[in-house]
Design a protein around this motif. Structure first.
Motif, PDB file in Angstrom:
ATOM      1  N   UNK A 184       0.829  -1.210   0.000  1.00  0.00           N
ATOM      2  CA  UNK A 184       0.000   0.000   0.000  1.00  0.00           C
ATOM      3  C   UNK A 184       0.863   1.260   0.000  1.00  0.00           C
ATOM      4  N   UNK A 185       0.368   2.322  -0.578  1.00  0.00           N
ATOM      5  CA  UNK A 185       1.089   3.601  -0.563  1.00  0.00           C
ATOM      6  C   UNK A 185       1.277   4.088   0.871  1.00  0.00           C
ATOM      7  N   UNK A 186       0.260   3.844   1.706  1.00  0.00           N
ATOM      8  CA  UNK A 186       0.340   4.227   3.116  1.00  0.00           C
ATOM      9  C   UNK A 186      -0.642   3.372   3.901  1.00  0.00           C
ATOM     10  N   UNK A 187      -0.430   3.291   5.185  1.00  0.00           N
ATOM     11  CA  UNK A 187      -1.366   2.595   6.061  1.00  0.00           C
ATOM     12  C   UNK A 187      -1.459   1.105   5.834  1.00  0.00           C
ATOM     13  N   UNK A 188      -2.669   0.594   5.981  1.00  0.00           N
ATOM     14  CA  UNK A 188      -2.915  -0.840   5.935  1.00  0.00           C
ATOM     15  C   UNK A 188      -3.952  -1.174   4.867  1.00  0.00           C
ATOM     16  N   UNK A 189      -3.769  -2.323   4.223  1.00  0.00           N
ATOM     17  CA  UNK A 189      -4.749  -2.859   3.281  1.00  0.00           C
ATOM     18  C   UNK A 189      -5.062  -4.277   3.725  1.00  0.00           C
ATOM     19  N   UNK A 190      -6.347  -4.613   3.825  1.00  0.00           N
ATOM     20  CA  UNK A 190      -6.773  -5.935   4.281  1.00  0.00           C
ATOM     21  C   UNK A 190      -7.628  -6.626   3.223  1.00  0.00           C
TER      22      UNK A 190
ATOM     23  N   UNK B  53      13.138   3.075   8.131  1.00  0.00           N
ATOM     24  CA  UNK B  53      13.955   3.660   9.179  1.00  0.00           C
ATOM     25  C   UNK B  53      13.458   5.033   9.603  1.00  0.00           C
ATOM     26  N   UNK B  54      12.786   5.737   8.711  1.00  0.00           N
ATOM     27  CA  UNK B  54      12.327   7.082   9.049  1.00  0.00           C
ATOM     28  C   UNK B  54      11.015   7.059   9.834  1.00  0.00           C
ATOM     29  N   UNK B  55      10.527   5.851  10.162  1.00  0.00           N
ATOM     30  CA  UNK B  55       9.425   5.758  11.093  1.00  0.00           C
ATOM     31  C   UNK B  55       8.064   5.398  10.544  1.00  0.00           C
ATOM     32  N   UNK B  56       7.845   5.435   9.246  1.00  0.00           N
ATOM     33  CA  UNK B  56       6.519   5.066   8.756  1.00  0.00           C
ATOM     34  C   UNK B  56       6.502   3.595   8.356  1.00  0.00           C
ATOM     35  N   UNK B  57       5.309   3.064   8.198  1.00  0.00           N
ATOM     36  CA  UNK B  57       5.189   1.675   7.787  1.00  0.00           C
ATOM     37  C   UNK B  57       3.895   1.484   7.005  1.00  0.00           C
ATOM     38  N   UNK B  58       3.861   0.389   6.262  1.00  0.00           N
ATOM     39  CA  UNK B  58       2.681  -0.016   5.527  1.00  0.00           C
ATOM     40  C   UNK B  58       2.469  -1.489   5.835  1.00  0.00           C
ATOM     41  N   UNK B  59       1.216  -1.947   5.725  1.00  0.00           N
ATOM     42  CA  UNK B  59       0.967  -3.361   5.963  1.00  0.00           C
ATOM     43  C   UNK B  59      -0.110  -3.881   5.023  1.00  0.00           C
ATOM     44  N   UNK B  60      -0.026  -5.167   4.786  1.00  0.00           N
ATOM     45  CA  UNK B  60      -0.975  -5.863   3.930  1.00  0.00           C
ATOM     46  C   UNK B  60      -1.328  -7.175   4.620  1.00  0.00           C
ATOM     47  N   UNK B  61      -2.602  -7.414   4.817  1.00  0.00           N
ATOM     48  CA  UNK B  61      -3.085  -8.689   5.336  1.00  0.00           C
ATOM     49  C   UNK B  61      -3.865  -9.355   4.207  1.00  0.00           C
ATOM     50  N   UNK B  62      -3.527 -10.612   3.897  1.00  0.00           N
ATOM     51  CA  UNK B  62      -4.216 -11.335   2.834  1.00  0.00           C
ATOM     52  C   UNK B  62      -4.607 -12.723   3.330  1.00  0.00           C
ATOM     53  N   UNK B  63      -5.904 -13.004   3.259  1.00  0.00           N
ATOM     54  CA  UNK B  63      -6.444 -14.319   3.597  1.00  0.00           C
ATOM     55  C   UNK B  63      -6.560 -15.115   2.298  1.00  0.00           C
ATOM     56  N   UNK B  64      -5.885 -16.272   2.232  1.00  0.00           N
ATOM     57  CA  UNK B  64      -5.844 -17.053   0.996  1.00  0.00           C
ATOM     58  C   UNK B  64      -7.190 -17.663   0.610  1.00  0.00           C
ATOM     59  N   UNK B  65      -8.181 -17.566   1.481  1.00  0.00           N
ATOM     60  CA  UNK B  65      -9.507 -18.056   1.144  1.00  0.00           C
ATOM     61  C   UNK B  65     -10.322 -17.072   0.325  1.00  0.00           C
ATOM     62  N   UNK B  66      -9.796 -15.885   0.079  1.00  0.00           N
ATOM     63  CA  UNK B  66     -10.506 -14.898  -0.747  1.00  0.00           C
ATOM     64  C   UNK B  66     -10.621 -15.454  -2.164  1.00  0.00           C
ATOM     65  N   UNK B  67     -11.826 -15.775  -2.549  1.00  0.00           N
ATOM     66  CA  UNK B  67     -12.029 -16.417  -3.849  1.00  0.00           C
ATOM     67  C   UNK B  67     -12.163 -15.369  -4.944  1.00  0.00           C
ATOM     68  N   UNK B  68     -11.921 -15.805  -6.132  1.00  0.00           N
ATOM     69  CA  UNK B  68     -12.076 -14.927  -7.282  1.00  0.00           C
ATOM     70  C   UNK B  68     -10.797 -14.807  -8.076  1.00  0.00           C
ATOM     71  N   UNK B  69     -10.978 -14.706  -9.364  1.00  0.00           N
ATOM     72  CA  UNK B  69      -9.846 -14.589 -10.286  1.00  0.00           C
ATOM     73  C   UNK B  69      -9.040 -13.317 -10.025  1.00  0.00           C
TER      74      UNK B  69
END
Length: 165
Positions: free
Chosen positions: A91-97, A122-138
């Motif tokens: 993600x550009x910023x923050x969190x994506x779930x 190192x400058x203090x910001x972070x981004x995260x991505x949570x992905x559940x492999x059960x998310x169906x769809x092409x």
């Protein structure tokens, strides 16, 4: 006068953490943490933290060949391959779930593993991505394949993770 020189130097160094396109450039104390979640079965559950300097930490939690924390090394090419597979989904910023019932995962099958990825700079910001492999769809297939195979090019992990189902 001295404070002005220090201020200019600080501003110049702050610019070293970005490319012209605004995307982060890894520096030595940046890190990527990749943590797998459990499934209904014997899916390996572990966490790895990798840094561009080639240092890595593995923590085996369940169904791994090694339990607990172990340090390991990887080459710059291995780090770049790992980071490169993940980069399109950062993600550009923050969190994506991508989790059951959320946008992008309206339908999901149960009992599948997940992955939680955190990019910390190192400058203090972070981004995260949570992905559940059960998310169906092409539409999620390419992401699932990239995230699931991100560790494949790090040979040091084979002996730590062990046989995968």
């Amino acid at each position: 006068m001295r404070w002005m020189i220090v201020s200019v130097a600080a501003l110049a160094l702050a610019g070293c953490a970005r490319t012209d396109g605004g995307r982060p450039i890894p520096i030595e104390s940046d890190s990527i943490t990749y943590e797998t979640g459990p499934c209904f079965g014997r899916c390996p559950v572990y966490s790895i933290t990798l840094r561009p300097d080639g240092s890595g930490v593995f923590t085996g939690k369940n169904f791994t060949a090694v339990a607990g924390e172990r340090a390991f090394k990887l080459t710059p090419a291995e780090y770049q391959a790992f980071a490169g597979r993940l980069q399109p989904y950062r993600p550009e910023s923050g969190e994506r779930r991508y989790s059951h019932g959320e946008k992008g995962c309206e339908q999901a099958v149960t009992d599948m593993p997940s992955v939680d990825i955190r990019w910390t700079r190192a400058i203090g910001d972070s981004q995260s991505l949570y992905f559940y492999y059960g998310c169906v769809g092409e539409k999620n297939r390419a992401m699932a394949d990239a995230l699931g195979s991100a560790t494949d090019d790090i040979p040091a992990l084979e002996a730590l993770i062990g046989e995968r189902p």
